[in-house]
Each structure stands twice: as structure tokens, then as C-alpha cells.
Design a protein around this motif. Sequence first.
Motif, PDB file in Angstrom:
ATOM      1  N   MET A 121       0.849  -1.196   0.000  1.00 15.86           N
ATOM      2  CA  MET A 121       0.000   0.000   0.000  1.00 15.86           C
ATOM      3  C   MET A 121       0.883   1.243   0.000  1.00 15.86           C
ATOM      4  O   MET A 121       0.903   2.037   0.946  1.00 15.86           O
ATOM      5  CB  MET A 121      -0.916  -0.008   1.221  1.00 15.86           C
ATOM      6  CG  MET A 121      -2.038  -1.023   1.151  1.00 15.86           C
ATOM      7  SD  MET A 121      -3.120  -0.836  -0.297  1.00 15.86           S
ATOM      8  CE  MET A 121      -3.783   0.801  -0.011  1.00 15.86           C
ATOM      9  N   SER A 122       1.608   1.412  -1.067  1.00 16.30           N
ATOM     10  CA  SER A 122       2.495   2.568  -1.192  1.00 16.30           C
ATOM     11  C   SER A 122       1.685   3.833  -1.449  1.00 16.30           C
ATOM     12  O   SER A 122       0.503   3.774  -1.809  1.00 16.30           O
ATOM     13  CB  SER A 122       3.485   2.351  -2.334  1.00 16.30           C
ATOM     14  OG  SER A 122       2.794   2.221  -3.563  1.00 16.30           O
ATOM     15  N   LYS A 123       2.328   4.951  -1.263  1.00 15.74           N
ATOM     16  CA  LYS A 123       1.654   6.241  -1.502  1.00 15.74           C
ATOM     17  C   LYS A 123       1.246   6.364  -2.963  1.00 15.74           C
ATOM     18  O   LYS A 123       0.180   6.902  -3.285  1.00 15.74           O
ATOM     19  CB  LYS A 123       2.599   7.387  -1.106  1.00 15.74           C
ATOM     20  CG  LYS A 123       1.927   8.758  -1.163  1.00 15.74           C
ATOM     21  CD  LYS A 123       2.884   9.837  -0.681  1.00 15.74           C
ATOM     22  CE  LYS A 123       2.209  11.209  -0.730  1.00 15.74           C
ATOM     23  NZ  LYS A 123       3.122  12.283  -0.259  1.00 15.74           N
ATOM     24  N   LYS A 124       2.093   5.838  -3.861  1.00  9.95           N
ATOM     25  CA  LYS A 124       1.791   5.896  -5.296  1.00  9.95           C
ATOM     26  C   LYS A 124       0.521   5.119  -5.616  1.00  9.95           C
ATOM     27  O   LYS A 124      -0.352   5.602  -6.348  1.00  9.95           O
ATOM     28  CB  LYS A 124       2.972   5.335  -6.087  1.00  9.95           C
ATOM     29  CG  LYS A 124       2.779   5.374  -7.599  1.00  9.95           C
ATOM     30  CD  LYS A 124       3.986   4.802  -8.320  1.00  9.95           C
ATOM     31  CE  LYS A 124       3.774   4.818  -9.834  1.00  9.95           C
ATOM     32  NZ  LYS A 124       4.933   4.227 -10.561  1.00  9.95           N
ATOM     33  N   LEU A 125       0.399   3.894  -5.076  1.00 12.69           N
ATOM     34  CA  LEU A 125      -0.797   3.084  -5.309  1.00 12.69           C
ATOM     35  C   LEU A 125      -2.028   3.749  -4.715  1.00 12.69           C
ATOM     36  O   LEU A 125      -3.113   3.732  -5.313  1.00 12.69           O
ATOM     37  CB  LEU A 125      -0.611   1.693  -4.697  1.00 12.69           C
ATOM     38  CG  LEU A 125      -1.807   0.734  -4.837  1.00 12.69           C
ATOM     39  CD1 LEU A 125      -2.124   0.474  -6.299  1.00 12.69           C
ATOM     40  CD2 LEU A 125      -1.537  -0.574  -4.092  1.00 12.69           C
ATOM     41  N   CYS A 126      -1.878   4.350  -3.550  1.00 15.31           N
ATOM     42  CA  CYS A 126      -2.983   5.044  -2.890  1.00 15.31           C
ATOM     43  C   CYS A 126      -3.494   6.196  -3.759  1.00 15.31           C
ATOM     44  O   CYS A 126      -4.704   6.360  -3.940  1.00 15.31           O
ATOM     45  CB  CYS A 126      -2.507   5.547  -1.533  1.00 15.31           C
ATOM     46  SG  CYS A 126      -3.803   6.229  -0.508  1.00 15.31           S
ATOM     47  N   ILE A 127      -2.576   6.973  -4.312  1.00 12.59           N
ATOM     48  CA  ILE A 127      -2.955   8.086  -5.193  1.00 12.59           C
ATOM     49  C   ILE A 127      -3.611   7.569  -6.464  1.00 12.59           C
ATOM     50  O   ILE A 127      -4.597   8.138  -6.952  1.00 12.59           O
ATOM     51  CB  ILE A 127      -1.720   8.951  -5.520  1.00 12.59           C
ATOM     52  CG1 ILE A 127      -1.225   9.662  -4.257  1.00 12.59           C
ATOM     53  CG2 ILE A 127      -2.039   9.971  -6.609  1.00 12.59           C
ATOM     54  CD1 ILE A 127       0.089  10.389  -4.427  1.00 12.59           C
ATOM     55  N   GLN A 128      -3.085   6.465  -7.013  1.00 10.51           N
ATOM     56  CA  GLN A 128      -3.661   5.889  -8.226  1.00 10.51           C
ATOM     57  C   GLN A 128      -5.090   5.401  -7.982  1.00 10.51           C
ATOM     58  O   GLN A 128      -5.977   5.613  -8.822  1.00 10.51           O
ATOM     59  CB  GLN A 128      -2.785   4.727  -8.710  1.00 10.51           C
ATOM     60  CG  GLN A 128      -1.468   5.156  -9.326  1.00 10.51           C
ATOM     61  CD  GLN A 128      -0.574   3.976  -9.677  1.00 10.51           C
ATOM     62  OE1 GLN A 128      -0.779   2.851  -9.197  1.00 10.51           O
ATOM     63  NE2 GLN A 128       0.423   4.208 -10.512  1.00 10.51           N
TER      64      GLN A 128
END
Length: 270
Positions: free
Chosen positions: A83-90
Motif C-alpha cells: 500500500m504505497s503512496k503511489k498506489l494510494c494516489i492511483q
Amino acid sequence: RLHTPMYIFLGNLALMDSCCSCAITPKMLQNLFSEDRRISLYECMAQFYFLCLAETADCFLLAAMAYDRYVAICSPLQYHTKMSKKLCIQMTTGAYIAGNLHSMIHVGFLFRLTFCGSHQINHFFCDVLPLFRLSCVDPYINELVLLVLAGSIQVFTIAIVLVSYFYILFTIFTMKSKEGRGKALSTCASHFLSVSIFYGSLLFMYAQPGAIDEGDKDIPVAIFYTLVIPLLNPFIYSLRNKEVINVMKKYMKKKKVCNILKQVSSPLAS
């Protein structure tokens, strides 16, 4: 701690709940206290657009939150990797894009309808089903598009929620610690309650054949998912969450200390 993916999703869910309420409540209150209850066609379309955007984005955000809980409970050591920040934003961006596309498709199809008879909407906001009933053109295509798109979105997002909770429950019941089970169940309880209420209302409203013929029977359900659920969500999530409660307690203590300091320093200043 409140900058974790779950709270990012919660913040966006709160934003969409506010969007839903703001699209409906001002006009509803105006109609209650004013004799002039007219609404233009473009205002009506705009109201439905923002409502559809908020509800569709809510579906995808709730699915993303279910996946977040799945990773947190089933793969806790890999949580920050998966659950990286990038995946969260996506995920969040995808929810907004899906909401916009879904809204624009329905609004585009609504403009093919003509309203030559009664222009009185038997509802407290411009929902798509009451507009179908007023149309002089057969709304079969609109109803089919609504059933296919709304049904597909709900089936897809509900499937994510159900699969996530299947693995979550399997992991919980294999835990040896009772304390661990209780903590895991408590973590998921608020989200599962919100999902059940929200999806149940939407499925009853839009994803059933013959919904157009229900008349004003859908008004209580519409009130529930457009006004009551956005009001309940902050209580469901916040009051059951220890981290949010702790932050509120710290804020209240800090505010209390500041007030005491002001009271002590004010006589000295005089």
C-alpha cells in the motif's frame, strides 16, 4: 498515523459525502421555505452529475478501503510496500475518473429525452429515475445503460469487498490470540457496516429491473443514501477509531491549556 492510506481514503470519502450533500441540500431547503420551486434543466443536470460523481467515487473508495484492510490484516509486514503512496494516489484518482465518466455518460443520455408533458418532478432532487418517468420519449435505452453501468460498477466493487473480507475472515479465524482477533474485527467493523448500508441502498435503488416503475416508493431510500449515510459516516468511522479519538483528545487538551494560559496572561497584560 493519520497520513496512512486508510485515512487518505477516509478523507476523500468525506469529501465525496460533502459533495453529495451540497448537491442536494441547498435546493431542498430552498424548496421547503420558498413558493418558487422551479429548477432549470441545466441546474437539474448539474445536480444529478455531482450526485452520480459522488456515489460512484464512493463505490470505488469503499472497495479500495476493503483492499487496504485486507493487506493490513493478511500481510501486515508487507503493508507499507504493497500500500504505497503511489498506489494510494492511483486508486483515489481512478475513483474520481470513474465517477466523472459514469456521470458524463448518464447526463449525455439524459439530453436525448424530451419533456413535453408534466414538468413536475415527484422527488426532492433531480434523480435519473423521476426524469425517466417525465420523458415523452421511451427511456428504454437510458434504463438499459443505467442497469448495465450501475450494475457493473456495483458488481465489480462488491466483488472486491467480498473477496477481501473472505481472506480477512479466514486470517482472523486462524489467529491463535483472542486479543488479536478482537482487534482485527474491530478494525473492519466500521468499514463493513458502512459498506453494507451504502451498497444495500444503491442496489435497491438502481440495480434492479423495473426500478423506473416504482414511483415515489424510492424516496425514503434516496433520503437515506443521499442525506443520512453522509451524516452517519463520520460517526461510524471516527467514534470507533482509537487513533482519531486520541488525536481529538490531544487537540482538546492543547486547546484547554491555551485557554488557561490566556486567562493567566490577560491580567498581567492589563
